[in-house]
Motif scaffolding. Structure first.
Motif, PDB file in Angstrom:
ATOM      1  N   LEU A 174       9.364  54.705  58.020  1.00  0.00           N
ATOM      2  CA  LEU A 174      10.111  55.431  59.036  1.00  0.00           C
ATOM      3  C   LEU A 174       9.886  54.873  60.428  1.00  0.00           C
ATOM      4  N   VAL A 175       8.665  54.449  60.727  1.00  0.00           N
ATOM      5  CA  VAL A 175       8.320  53.815  62.007  1.00  0.00           C
ATOM      6  C   VAL A 175       7.373  52.665  61.686  1.00  0.00           C
ATOM      7  N   PRO A 176       7.658  51.436  62.016  1.00  0.00           N
ATOM      8  CA  PRO A 176       8.963  50.993  62.479  1.00  0.00           C
ATOM      9  C   PRO A 176       9.949  51.060  61.322  1.00  0.00           C
ATOM     10  N   ALA A 177      11.175  51.417  61.634  1.00  0.00           N
ATOM     11  CA  ALA A 177      12.205  51.562  60.604  1.00  0.00           C
ATOM     12  C   ALA A 177      12.607  50.189  60.089  1.00  0.00           C
ATOM     13  N   LEU A 178      12.560  50.030  58.786  1.00  0.00           N
ATOM     14  CA  LEU A 178      12.975  48.774  58.173  1.00  0.00           C
ATOM     15  C   LEU A 178      14.412  48.877  57.668  1.00  0.00           C
ATOM     16  N   GLY A 179      15.055  49.953  57.999  1.00  0.00           N
ATOM     17  CA  GLY A 179      16.441  50.195  57.603  1.00  0.00           C
ATOM     18  C   GLY A 179      16.938  51.373  58.410  1.00  0.00           C
ATOM     19  N   LEU A 180      17.897  52.055  57.856  1.00  0.00           N
ATOM     20  CA  LEU A 180      18.450  53.227  58.522  1.00  0.00           C
ATOM     21  C   LEU A 180      17.533  54.424  58.313  1.00  0.00           C
ATOM     22  N   THR A 181      17.460  55.295  59.301  1.00  0.00           N
ATOM     23  CA  THR A 181      16.610  56.480  59.208  1.00  0.00           C
ATOM     24  C   THR A 181      17.225  57.488  58.244  1.00  0.00           C
ATOM     25  N   PRO A 182      16.482  57.932  57.238  1.00  0.00           N
ATOM     26  CA  PRO A 182      17.040  58.926  56.313  1.00  0.00           C
ATOM     27  C   PRO A 182      17.241  60.264  57.027  1.00  0.00           C
ATOM     28  N   MET A 183      18.375  60.877  56.747  1.00  0.00           N
ATOM     29  CA  MET A 183      18.695  62.169  57.341  1.00  0.00           C
ATOM     30  C   MET A 183      18.744  63.266  56.275  1.00  0.00           C
ATOM     31  N   ARG A 184      18.635  62.912  55.036  1.00  0.00           N
ATOM     32  CA  ARG A 184      18.528  63.845  53.921  1.00  0.00           C
ATOM     33  C   ARG A 184      17.696  63.157  52.852  1.00  0.00           C
ATOM     34  N   CYS A 185      17.161  63.952  51.952  1.00  0.00           N
ATOM     35  CA  CYS A 185      16.499  63.347  50.801  1.00  0.00           C
ATOM     36  C   CYS A 185      17.584  62.801  49.878  1.00  0.00           C
TER      37      CYS A 185
END
Length: 174
Positions: free
Chosen positions: A28-39
């Motif tokens: 999540l930090v540092p993000a290696l892709g898009l930030t998940p907004m749902r499971c």
């Protein structure tokens, strides 16, 4: 390596296409892709496996998140003393619809701590955008650090379920 497919509404990105797949680990930090907004489908939470927050000289500031990582969980495990201190993050639909935009760009985050023989809710952040990992990381770090400090005491405090359990019986009214 196990992979899972994310639905288009499970990630937040302004103007970007969703990633086609995601591994069981999530950085999540540092993000290696898009930030998940749902499971993602089939998963209920993120088990935090690593957190690091750099604290500057200003003690009134929470610090900057340098690392927040975890693993997707298919179920919340039964409380087990061997895992005391585990922290999970649950991603939910926003409790209120956003004023502008769609609900896939906002998330409510619930943080739970395994404390003794139960999962305790220790934080809720509502209506967050894709910067949520930076917002929750300082609290995750503090909760995990304090819980570890308590467990490492030579004589840890006894769990008190209510304030009245510490009051002598003769002082209590029937």
């Amino acid at each position: 390596m196990d992979e899972l497919t994310m639905s288009a509404g499970a990630i937040a990105s302004l103007g970007e296409a969703p990633a086609p797949a995601l591994t069981k680990d999530v950085d999540l930090v540092p993000a290696l892709g898009l930030t998940p907004m749902r499971c993602p489908d089939g998963f209920v939470a993120i088990l935090v496996t690593c957190v690091d927050v750099a604290n500057g000289l200003d003690l009134d500031q929470d610090g900057d998140a340098e690392l927040l990582a975890g693993q997707w969980m298919v179920a919340i495990p039964q409380p087990d003393r061997g895992n005391d201190g585990d922290v999970i993050l649950m991603l939910h639909e926003p409790s209120r619809p956003p004023i502008a935009g769609d609900t896939s760009t906002q998330v409510d985050i619930e943080m739970r701590l395994l404390n003794g023989r139960r999962w305790q809710r220790v934080g809720i952040w509502t209506e967050q955008d894709n910067r949520w990992p930076h917002i929750v990381a300082p609290t995750v770090s503090a909760i995990m650090g304090l819980h570890t400090d308590i467990l490492e005491l030579e004589d840890p405090p006894h769990r008190v379920r209510s304030a009245s359990s510490r009051v002598p019986a003769h002082l209590m009214t029937p």
